[in-house]
Motif scaffolding. Sequence first.
Motif, PDB file in Angstrom:
ATOM      1  N   TRP A 333      17.217  24.828  42.660  1.00 47.52           N
ATOM      2  CA  TRP A 333      17.344  25.423  43.992  1.00 47.52           C
ATOM      3  C   TRP A 333      18.743  25.232  44.539  1.00 47.52           C
ATOM      4  O   TRP A 333      19.403  24.240  44.228  1.00 47.52           O
ATOM      5  CB  TRP A 333      16.364  24.785  44.973  1.00 47.52           C
ATOM      6  N   LYS A 334      19.174  26.173  45.372  1.00 49.79           N
ATOM      7  CA  LYS A 334      20.460  26.068  46.056  1.00 49.79           C
ATOM      8  C   LYS A 334      20.213  26.053  47.565  1.00 49.79           C
ATOM      9  O   LYS A 334      19.321  26.740  48.070  1.00 49.79           O
ATOM     10  CB  LYS A 334      21.375  27.252  45.707  1.00 49.79           C
ATOM     11  N   TRP A 335      21.038  25.294  48.267  1.00 47.12           N
ATOM     12  CA  TRP A 335      20.858  25.178  49.714  1.00 47.12           C
ATOM     13  C   TRP A 335      20.871  26.531  50.429  1.00 47.12           C
ATOM     14  O   TRP A 335      20.044  26.773  51.317  1.00 47.12           O
ATOM     15  CB  TRP A 335      21.933  24.268  50.307  1.00 47.12           C
ATOM     16  N   PRO A 336      21.804  27.431  50.113  1.00 44.96           N
ATOM     17  CA  PRO A 336      21.833  28.707  50.856  1.00 44.96           C
ATOM     18  C   PRO A 336      20.532  29.498  50.740  1.00 44.96           C
ATOM     19  O   PRO A 336      20.192  30.252  51.656  1.00 44.96           O
ATOM     20  CB  PRO A 336      23.005  29.463  50.217  1.00 44.96           C
ATOM     21  N   TRP A 337      19.806  29.346  49.624  1.00 47.46           N
ATOM     22  CA  TRP A 337      18.542  30.058  49.485  1.00 47.46           C
ATOM     23  C   TRP A 337      17.545  29.616  50.553  1.00 47.46           C
ATOM     24  O   TRP A 337      16.674  30.388  50.947  1.00 47.46           O
ATOM     25  CB  TRP A 337      17.945  29.829  48.102  1.00 47.46           C
ATOM     26  N   ILE A 338      17.683  28.386  50.986  1.00 54.55           N
ATOM     27  CA  ILE A 338      16.789  27.859  52.024  1.00 54.55           C
ATOM     28  C   ILE A 338      17.352  28.138  53.406  1.00 54.55           C
ATOM     29  O   ILE A 338      16.689  28.719  54.265  1.00 54.55           O
ATOM     30  CB  ILE A 338      16.573  26.346  51.826  1.00 54.55           C
ATOM     31  N   THR A 339      18.598  27.723  53.615  1.00 57.05           N
ATOM     32  CA  THR A 339      19.165  27.797  54.966  1.00 57.05           C
ATOM     33  C   THR A 339      19.406  29.231  55.434  1.00 57.05           C
ATOM     34  O   THR A 339      19.251  29.532  56.621  1.00 57.05           O
ATOM     35  CB  THR A 339      20.479  27.007  55.020  1.00 57.05           C
ATOM     36  N   ASP A 340      19.774  30.123  54.506  1.00 57.74           N
ATOM     37  CA  ASP A 340      20.070  31.505  54.913  1.00 57.74           C
ATOM     38  C   ASP A 340      18.808  32.288  55.253  1.00 57.74           C
ATOM     39  O   ASP A 340      18.884  33.339  55.918  1.00 57.74           O
ATOM     40  CB  ASP A 340      20.841  32.232  53.806  1.00 57.74           C
ATOM     41  N   ASN A 341      17.649  31.820  54.788  1.00 58.00           N
ATOM     42  CA  ASN A 341      16.407  32.578  54.979  1.00 58.00           C
ATOM     43  C   ASN A 341      15.406  31.844  55.870  1.00 58.00           C
ATOM     44  O   ASN A 341      14.252  32.257  55.975  1.00 58.00           O
ATOM     45  CB  ASN A 341      15.765  32.878  53.624  1.00 58.00           C
ATOM     46  N   ARG A 342      15.864  30.775  56.501  1.00 53.77           N
ATOM     47  CA  ARG A 342      14.988  30.024  57.397  1.00 53.77           C
ATOM     48  C   ARG A 342      14.734  30.836  58.673  1.00 53.77           C
ATOM     49  O   ARG A 342      15.626  31.543  59.159  1.00 53.77           O
ATOM     50  CB  ARG A 342      15.656  28.698  57.753  1.00 53.77           C
ATOM     51  N   ILE A 343      13.536  30.709  59.233  1.00 59.83           N
ATOM     52  CA  ILE A 343      13.259  31.333  60.520  1.00 59.83           C
ATOM     53  C   ILE A 343      12.679  30.284  61.458  1.00 59.83           C
ATOM     54  O   ILE A 343      12.148  29.259  61.018  1.00 59.83           O
ATOM     55  CB  ILE A 343      12.297  32.541  60.410  1.00 59.83           C
ATOM     56  N   THR A 344      12.774  30.545  62.728  1.00 57.53           N
ATOM     57  CA  THR A 344      12.264  29.609  63.721  1.00 57.53           C
ATOM     58  C   THR A 344      10.772  29.843  63.941  1.00 57.53           C
ATOM     59  O   THR A 344      10.260  30.954  63.697  1.00 57.53           O
ATOM     60  CB  THR A 344      12.990  29.775  65.058  1.00 57.53           C
ATOM     61  N   PRO A 345      10.038  28.833  64.409  1.00 58.05           N
ATOM     62  CA  PRO A 345       8.617  29.044  64.735  1.00 58.05           C
ATOM     63  C   PRO A 345       8.408  30.167  65.739  1.00 58.05           C
ATOM     64  O   PRO A 345       7.410  30.897  65.662  1.00 58.05           O
ATOM     65  CB  PRO A 345       8.206  27.684  65.294  1.00 58.05           C
TER      66      PRO A 345
END
Length: 536
Positions: A333-345
């Motif tokens: 896994w790469k960090w941008p895959w997580i952080t770039d696609n995160r959404i808020t509740p």
Amino acid sequence: MTTTTPEPVIPDTDDQVAEEATEYLRLRDEYRRLNRAQRRRIAACATHKVRAVLAQIEREMALERSPGSMAAILTDGKEMQARHLDLIDRVFRDIARGHSRKVLITMPPRHGKSRRAARWAPLWFLSRHPDRRVMIASYSADLADDHGRWIRDAIVSYGPHIGLALHSGSKAANRFDLADPDGNRIEGGLVTAGVGGGLTGKGAHLAIVDDPIKDAADAESPTMRRRLWDWWTSVLNTRIEPGGSIIVIQTRWHEQDLAGKILEGEDADDWIRLDLPAICDSPEDPLGRDIGQPLWPIRYGIKALEKIRRAVGERVWWSLYMQKPRPLEGGVWKWPWITDNRITPMAFRGVDLTRTVVAVDQAGGAGDTHDETGIIGAGRTTDNQLYVLADRSANMGADTWGHEACRLAIELQADAFVVEDNFGGDQSAQIIRQAWRDLERSGETNGLLMPRIIPVHAKQGKKLRAEPIAQLAAQALVHHVGEFPRLEGQLVTWLPGMDSPDRMDAYVHALTELADPAQEGLGSQYYSDQRLRGRR
């Protein structure tokens, strides 16, 4: 003619004492200016009475020399000493001489940094400058208060020996003022705070930030790192008096931790850096060690450090012990895959899920010697977008995790449990069924049907199971609703060949089950109770 004999002149006793005191102080000051060899020669020729006086002067000089020297005298030599702790002493001596400094000290855990830098050193500094104010900040107010309480109690115990006294009206562990010999309040004192807390009131001539990061979870959380940096720039730095000094002493946790941000900042060149890895790996070592030499060989020799390295793993070793945090190359896994696609509740409120599952990866058992039980909630939409909804993983036994998984399924209105059956699969299913019956009896299920239990037998290697999910993340199809620091830290640091943690395994099981839009349960088997009606 009568003559009279003059009466003898009797010297005034007070004048005589004053002259003797003045002479003593002059001789004492001359003695203190001599080097060690000269002082030894004088002591060797002195009478027993004079030698006792010289010993008292030597004690006074030792108390003033450095934090480590003071600690040795006041504890009768019990306080541990080391070359790397002498470097900390050198920093404080430089500041006590009046130099304004910004110093960053990075070193491994359990190497005495906090005791020397956040306890003995500020005590020593105040003894040299009782009119100055010191601030101590740590990751929590409780830890910072512990430092303040220790210093306060040390002043009570050793105050007469080091020339310090507390003001009677200000003796709190997190904030106290000093007093002069007559008991009057003076400017000097100390205040403590947790990172993120306020530092109102008087400014500081010396600020010490010790262990600003609690653990890996805080270090991996972008929100926590941003909160720390905001506090650093808007709170702590605004409290420093003109000409004041700042010392940051920490173990490295992340490339963008406080030390990392300081070293990338505009004033990076203003900082003195003392980088002290557990094992020397640079010819520019502050201690002048040879490559491969340990930092504290008397306590942590090479064999002990090798054992620690095997126990904590490569990422922790390079971050916490070698002070070189970095993402390991070759990770799945790469960090941008997580952080770039995160959404808020809040943004997630507009998402309509068609399926929701709770995945469980059971640990070997409860207790510190076992892994965690992974419990992950996730969902899917009609357009194949996957959402990670919850991470309830923890170190817990069978009597706890079953109820925790069921409560999460109720909260998310999940249609299935996904349970790995490699080890105790039937038992895991039975634990879930029993937990669901317990919650039904207590009225917690709210009339919901029990989700289907879908067993997963992981025949493939962990890399083969994880890579397809990582590719979905790379394609921006996986969204984390909020932050899950521990889970995300495990994902981005996992390498093929390493044992995969249970949070990550549960995560992979959940998303694998959801990834195929044709699935409504186990393979091509459909739900006979039509529980998914209205979701598609």
